[in-house]
Structure formats: structure tokens, C-alpha cells
Design a protein around this motif. Structure first.
Motif, PDB file in Angstrom:
ATOM      1  N   TYR A   1      -5.897   6.805   8.120  1.00 37.51           N
ATOM      2  CA  TYR A   1      -5.780   5.348   7.630  1.00 37.51           C
ATOM      3  C   TYR A   1      -6.388   4.474   8.524  1.00 37.51           C
ATOM      4  O   TYR A   1      -7.183   3.688   8.246  1.00 37.51           O
TER       5      TYR A   1
ATOM      6  N   LEU B   1       0.880  -1.125   0.017  1.00 34.00           N
ATOM      7  CA  LEU B   1       0.197   0.041  -0.118  1.00 34.00           C
ATOM      8  C   LEU B   1       0.821   1.268  -0.010  1.00 34.00           C
ATOM      9  O   LEU B   1       1.766   1.422   0.884  1.00 34.00           O
TER      10      LEU B   1
ATOM     11  N   PHE C   1      -6.898  -5.202   4.290  1.00 36.22           N
ATOM     12  CA  PHE C   1      -5.747  -4.664   4.331  1.00 36.22           C
ATOM     13  C   PHE C   1      -4.575  -5.441   4.937  1.00 36.22           C
ATOM     14  O   PHE C   1      -3.511  -5.140   4.846  1.00 36.22           O
TER      15      PHE C   1
ATOM     16  N   LEU D   1      -2.068  -6.734   2.429  1.00 35.75           N
ATOM     17  CA  LEU D   1      -1.029  -5.899   2.057  1.00 35.75           C
ATOM     18  C   LEU D   1       0.056  -5.709   3.105  1.00 35.75           C
ATOM     19  O   LEU D   1       0.043  -4.742   4.053  1.00 35.75           O
TER      20      LEU D   1
ATOM     21  N   THR E   1       8.408   2.932  -1.235  1.00 36.52           N
ATOM     22  CA  THR E   1       7.521   1.387  -0.799  1.00 36.52           C
ATOM     23  C   THR E   1       8.214   0.435  -1.487  1.00 36.52           C
ATOM     24  O   THR E   1       8.111  -0.808  -1.045  1.00 36.52           O
TER      25      THR E   1
ATOM     26  N   THR F   1      -9.858   2.117   7.291  1.00 37.98           N
ATOM     27  CA  THR F   1      -9.742   0.667   7.182  1.00 37.98           C
ATOM     28  C   THR F   1     -10.547  -0.099   8.139  1.00 37.98           C
ATOM     29  O   THR F   1     -10.311  -1.249   8.356  1.00 37.98           O
TER      30      THR F   1
ATOM     31  N   LYS G   1       3.141  -1.500   4.048  1.00 36.68           N
ATOM     32  CA  LYS G   1       2.418  -0.333   3.858  1.00 36.68           C
ATOM     33  C   LYS G   1       2.947   0.954   4.228  1.00 36.68           C
ATOM     34  O   LYS G   1       3.889   1.126   5.054  1.00 36.68           O
TER      35      LYS G   1
END
Length: 247
Positions: free
Chosen positions: A137, A128, A148, A151, A176, A141, A154
Motif C-alpha cells: 500500500y 478504503l 488517499f 479516504l 470497514t 500510494t 483505511k
């Protein structure tokens, strides 16, 4: 015969892939707001609620300039553009009050759950890359933690000390990608984005980018995207050398 026809269909899609020049990728990076979650709508509501107190309007044209910026960058631009009698800290505080009320209502965008679960099932490395703050966030979520959690990597850009600049700068995508254990090259990464600033950032990072824009975005503004779709439902992973959906 069903298996034969499926292989034939995949082969034809790969011919399209070769013709369009898409590169095979191994890793995928997702933006969040407006792509996985419908939180862009809620963000607009939040900012308009604040601007309405001063008789101002939050237009879509202006909103596009903010998408992908860090929280303090957005607050500063909102204040200066609308001549608000607020400091950046006050604007962020007022925004957070709105977010606290609205963001827990975030819902998944069409195709997002299916695509992430598909990549997870086939062990495609995912990350993410959102310019949200950790505060927002967590609110957005809260109802979707199982998804999530798939993922594993993050980057929460507005709260991450390594991310010095928001989109359209490439920082968040490069940072990332470097957090994957095998550290893929930019050309091995595919970015999913909804915003023009995000597309510019991904391209600047040397990555291909699938754009799912708001219908109000001018078509000319999507020209830099590798592929433009109306929904994640329409994405064909095999076009980029990723595992295809099975029927």
C-alpha cells in the motif's frame, strides 16, 4: 434555462434509478487495485517475473482467483498451482522485491481522482477497503498521498489483524463499515470494485456494489454486481442518492 434543463436531466436519471431498484446510500467503500490505481497490471508483471524463472505462465484466468485474497493466501495458491520449489515466506519475499521496483509506478485509473474529490467536497463518508499489505500500500500510494488522505478510514486487509479472511468473504467490508463513526448499516453502503471476488464479498456483506471490471472478465461473471461500468468516469452518483456532479 440551463438550471432547468439540469434539474430535468437529474429527474430523468432518478426515474431510471427507481426503475432499476438502486437503493439510496450514505457511505462509500473503495477497493484500490485495478479500481483507483492501475496496480493490478504491475502485480501481474511482478508475478510473471517470478514465474518466468521456472518456465511458468501467469494467466488472467488464474489471476482472477487470486484477486482479493490476503497476501499469504495468494502466495500459497501461486506455489501450489505452479508447483514452485518455494515456501510461502520465500514467495512473499520474492514478490516484495518485485513490488519494491514496480509499485511506485502506480498511476490513477480514469475517473478515480475526480470521483473521490467530488465525494470529499460534498462530505460523503468514504473508506478504503483493500486486501493489500501495508508494505505494498505504501509503495502504490506514494505519489498519490493527497488523494488517499481524503479516504479517512483505511482497512489494509493483509496487514489488519481484524481481517481474518480475504475476499470473497465479506469480512473486510463489514469491518470497514463498522469503523465509520456513525456505523452505517450494510444497506447504507455502496462498494466500488473491479474484481469478481470483491463483488461476491460486497454482496455477501449486504451492500450494493458498482463493478468496473477488466475488459477480459466474462460478462456472465459480472451478473451479481448492482451496476457494471466500463470506467469510473461513467458513474452517476445521483443514481444512488448521492450528490450529483455539476456542469
Amino acid at each position: 434555462m440551463r438550471g432547468y434543463h439540469r434539474r430535468l436531466l437529474i429527474f430523468k436519471r432518478l426515474l431510471v434509478y427507481n426503475k432499476m431498484g438502486f437503493r439510496k446510500v450514505t457511505h462509500v467503500l473503495f477497493d484500490m487495485d485495478g479500481l483507483i490505481l492501475n496496480s493490478e497490471i504491475l502485480y501481474s508483471m511482478a508475478i510473471q517475473n517470478i514465474l518466468s524463472r521456472y518456465g511458468k505462465e501467469y494467466t488472467f484466468e488464474f489471476k482472477q482467483k487470486l484477486m482479493g485474497l490476503q497476501s499469504h493466501e495468494s502466495a500459497k495458491m501461486i506455489i501450489s498451482t505452479h508447483d514452485l520449489p518455494l515456501s510461502v515466506e520465500e514467495m512473499m519475499e520474492e514478490s516484495n522485491k518485485q513490488f519494491l521496483e514496480l509499485f511506485p509506478n502506480s498511476e490513477l485509473m480514469p475517473g478515480a481522482k475526480n470521483l473521490i474529490e467530488h465525494f470529499h467536497k460534498h462530505n460523503v463518508p468514504m473508506a478504503l477497503a483493500t486486501m493489500s499489505s501495508k508494505f505494498s500500500y505504501d509503495l502504490k500510494t506514494a505519489k498519490h498521498q493527497d488523494l488517499f488522505d481524503m479516504l479517512k478510514i483505511k482497512t489494509i486487509g493483509s496487514s489488519d489483524p481484524e481481517v481474518k479472511r480475504g475476499k470473497p468473504y465479506p469480512d473486510i467490508f463489514l469491518i470497514t463499515a463498522n469503523r465509520f463513526p456513525d456505523k452505517p448499516k450494510p444497506e447504507q453502503c455502496l462498494v466500488f470494485e473491479d474484481a469478481v471476488n470483491g463483488v461476491v464479498a460486497a454482496k455477501a456483506a449486504g451492500m450494493q456494489v458498482v463493478m468496473v471490471p477488466d475488459p477480459r472478465v466474462e460478462k456472465s461473471a459480472t451478473a451479481d454486481a448492482t451496476l457494471v461500468l466500463s470506467s469510473l468516469v461513467d458513474f452517476k452518483p445521483e443514481l444512488f442518492g448521492l450528490p450529483a456532479f455539476t456542469t
